[in-house]
Structures are given as C-alpha cells and as structure tokens.
Design an enzyme around this catalytic site. Structure first.
Site, PDB file in Angstrom:
ATOM      1  CE  LYS A  92       6.932   7.849   0.622  1.00  0.00           C
ATOM      2  NZ  LYS A  92       6.073   7.261   1.622  1.00  0.00           N
TER       3      LYS A  92
HETATM    4  N1  GLU Z   1       4.789   3.833   1.007  1.00  0.00           N
HETATM    5  C1  GLU Z   1       3.996   3.447   2.135  1.00  0.00           C
HETATM    6  C2  GLU Z   1       3.795   4.628   3.064  1.00  0.00           C
HETATM    7  O1  GLU Z   1       3.855   5.761   2.652  1.00  0.00           O
HETATM    8  C3  GLU Z   1       4.545   2.221   2.835  1.00  0.00           C
HETATM    9  C4  GLU Z   1       5.892   2.374   3.422  1.00  0.00           C
HETATM   10  C5  GLU Z   1       6.479   1.070   3.962  1.00  0.00           C
HETATM   11  O2  GLU Z   1       5.778   0.072   3.982  1.00  0.00           O
HETATM   12  O3  GLU Z   1       7.638   1.100   4.325  1.00  0.00           O
HETATM   13  O4  GLU Z   1       3.488   4.475   4.209  1.00  0.00           O
END
Ligand code: GLU
Length: 430
Positions: free
Chosen positions: A115
């Site tokens: 992230k």
């Molecule tokens: N930001 C989204 C999550 O927290 C999607 C992450 C993604 O699709 O890689 O799951």
C-alpha cells in the site's frame, strides 16, 4: 534498492498499525502460528519513502512525500492501492499493506500485499497539479513497481484517471517494444486505457454481496432494512446502489463534509446526482436533514457500512451503535477495543479483508485480461466476482463455526494459514 526495515512493536503508536498487529496476534495465537513464520509476517519486506518536487500552477515548486510499503510477496506480486490523503504516513502505509496481504491471501489470489500514497489533501490542488504530482510520484517509484512486481490500484481519493496517468508515465519510461507488455502495472484503469468492465463497482458490489450472503445465512430479508453509509465515494455509493436495488433503505450518510439523515429513505441516485453538482459533498441535500457528525454512529438502523477511513468506530462510539451488522467497506474502520464492545453486544462484523475484497478480486480480473490480451464482458466479470466472493464467505463462516471464533478471527486464520503453508513448503532462503 529499497531497504529492508520493520515496524518494531515498541515504536507502534495507537492507530491502524497497532490495530492490524493486534488482529494478527490474536489469530496467530489461536492457530499457534509457527514462531519463525510469525517473525516474518510481523514485519514489512520493503518500505520506500520518496520526496519529489512538483511545479504548481502559480509557478512555485512544492515538495511532496510519497510512500510505498511492500509487506509480503510469498504468494505473488505485491498488490494494493495508493491513497491521497493528509493521514498517509509510513505507519498508515504499513498497516494498510498488511491488510492487503491478508486480503489477497483470504481471497485465494496469487498476490502479496502493499500500500502507499501521498500525504496531501487533493481538494487543495487543481487537476493539472494532481496530474503532475501523480506522474512525478510514479517516476520516483521507478522500477520498485511493475506488472509482475508490485501493482498499485485506486484507493481513497485516487481513481481510474489517476491510474491512467501512472500507466502512461510508467510506460513512457520503457522502450517502445516493451510498452504494451506493461499494461498491468496498475489496475483500476479507465476501460479505454486497458481497464476492465466492472472494476468501478467491484468493491461496492462485493460489500453488497457480503451483506446479502450474511443475510441469507441468517434468514433475513434485506427488503426494507435500514442502512447507513459512512463515505459516499466509490465504495459507499456502489454498495448503497446495490442494496437499494434489493429493497433496502438508505437512511443516513456521512462524508468528509458532514452528515445527513432521513428515516423515510434517501435516494441513492438522487444523492449521487446532487454530489456531482456540489463538489462531491452530500451537505445541503434537500431531501434529508443535517445532523452533527457525532450523532452518526448512534442512529437507528439495521446495517452500518463504514466505507471511508480507518479507526472510525472506537471505544467512544461503539456502545451507541444500534445496527446488528457492520459491513466494513473501508480498511480498518473498527478498532480492536470497539470490536470487543460490539461483539459483546451481539453485533456482527463482516471484516474488511472479506467485505471489501471485491475490489482487489476485480483488479485480479483486470490484470489477467491485460496479461492474456483478453476482454471480458461485464456479466462475465460480475459472475466470476460473485463466485469468488461466495467461496471466501463460505470459508469464513465454516471456520468461524468450527473454531467458535468471530468472523474477523476466522478470516485472519484462513489468510495466515495459507501463508504459513507457503513458507513451510518452500522453506527460507538460503
Ligand atoms: N484499494 C483497494 C483495497 O484496499 C483495492 C486494491 C487493489 O485493487 O489492488 O483493497
């Protein structure tokens, strides 16, 4: 090269990182996780912090700080969103990266967890500035991201347009013959730029499906059930859209600007139209009254969907909650103390790593299509998503029953056991 660092326990502040670590410890204790594997999963693999200059519209240069934390890649490339928000810092990125590892593992995807994002308030910048910030951030990340290494996606305050800028910048740094082989460096792209049908609604649809499966399990009819939503962004809107189609009634909404309520129901589509014409804010919507933000979680309803930021349901408001179900559209909305209070009250929580996993499952489908040169129809994507989510949901329910634990513990147990198996089978290099 990015350094291998960790988040030592004693340095942990109260907040999302502390929360995710406690959730992990709890599940690891229940299964008696191998202590060596525990050591590995307690720390992040790589942490990248970049400072980069961007020219603003007025000609001045501003320096921004961006983050990318790669927690674990034992099951596949790192995967997870990029968020643009003032609360983004290294601890937030660590916590959110860890949740991604558990989420992708639980969903049975060939991915690890990561992230990142930029610490900024996007409402303070023009679109042209946001484009330059995004492109310069992508350039700073360089080859620390990549289609088979680490695949970003949208998160809070980022969207398909942001992904298109990242893709274009990343591709532009490659030689012409390599460009099209990099389409899957990000997911959540606009359809015209290699995105997938259905990725826009995937997270919200997954939240809705989790609620639907739960209701089926409990023999509850969703028709006329009252729900409240915190956050009317992509996740909150689509979850509300599908719930309304099922006959449920949205009675209150909170966003970054305020809270509104109408016990008779708020039309999801009317509210969306209103926000589009009102700089994205729900405040002032005519067919509802404004209430103080502090009243939101105490409102009368059946289902509460936190779909905004982390640490929203805490010791302070947990005892006021009247809903019997909390469906976590956001990552980490409920802190551990609040969860204890809620579980004692008999409130059930569909945990984030299950409830909002439709997003990353949708991302996986986009990634597969790019990788294989395929284009799938919307119905196909939605059917595949439903199948995958049902499998995860059933596993969580079975584990919860078998081990007599709450749904979050069950979800974590499944996720951690899959990682443990991978480590046991592969061993530790050298
Ligand atoms: N930001 C989204 C999550 O927290 C999607 C992450 C993604 O699709 O890689 O799951």
């Amino acid at each position: 090269m990015i350094a291998k660092t960790s988040a030592p326990k004693k340095q942990r502040k109260q907040g999302m990182l502390d929360n995710v670590m406690r959730q992990f410890d709890n599940a690891a204790d229940i299964i008696g996780l191998n202590p060596n594997i525990r050591k590995i999963l307690e720390v992040t693999n790589n942490e990248l912090v970049v400072h980069f200059p961007v020219r603003m519209d007025d000609g001045e240069v501003e320096i921004f700080t961006g983050y990318r934390v790669q927690h674990n890649n034992s099951l596949g490339p790192y995967k997870g969103g990029l968020r643009y928000h003032p609360t983004v810092d290294i601890d937030a990125a660590r916590a959110l990266a860890m949740w991604m590892t558990w989420k992708t593992s639980l969903a049975g995807l060939p991915y690890g967890g990561a992230k990142g994002g930029i610490q900024l308030d996007p409402t303070k910048y023009s679109d042209a500035e946001l484009e330059r910030i995004t492109r310069r951030f992508t350039y700073a990340l360089g080859d620390n991201i990549g289609p088979e290494l680490d695949i970003p996606a949208p998160d809070v305050n980022t969207n398909p347009q942001t992904m298109a800028w990242i893709l274009d910048t990343f591709m532009s740094t490659k030689s012409p013959s390599e460009r099209s082989t990099n389409m899957h460096v990000v997911t959540g792209k606009p359809i015209g730029a290699g995105g997938s049908q259905g990725r826009d609604r995937a997270t919200g649809y997954g939240v809705f499906l989790s609620i639907k499966f739960w209701a089926e399990h409990k023999n509850i009819d969703l028709k006329d059930k009252k729900f409240t939503v915190q956050g009317f962004g992509n996740v909150g809107y689509w979850a509300a859209h599908f719930l309304e189609q099922e006959g449920a009634i949205m009675t209150a909404v909170q966003d970054a600007y305020g809270s509104i309520v109408n016990e008779e129901g708020i039309s999801v589509e009317n509210l969306l139209e209103y926000t589009k014409a009102n700089k994205g804010s729900i405040v002032g919507f005519a067919k509802a009254r404004s209430i103080d933000n502090s009243e939101f979680f105490g409102l009368d309803c059946d289902i509460c969907i936190p779909a905004a930021l982390g640490n929203q349901i805490t010791e302070k408001n947990a005892s006021k909650i009247k809903a019997y179900l909390i469906a976590e559209g956001a990552n980490g909305p409920t802190d551990v103390k609040a969860e204890q209070i809620l579980l004692e009250k008999g409130v059930e929580i569909i945990p984030d790593i299950l409830c909002n996993s439709g997003g990353v499952i949708g991302s996986y489908f986009e990634w597969l299509q790019n990788r294989n040169g395929e284009i799938w129809q919307l119905e196909e994507v939605m059917a595949k998503l439903e199948k995958k989510l049902r499998e995860s949901f059933n596993k969580v329910m079975e584990t919860s029953k078998k081990r007599n634990v709450d749904l979050r513990s069950a979800a974590f147990i499944i996720a951690i056991e899959r990682l443990e198996e991978a480590y046991v089978q592969r061993g530790i290099f050298p």
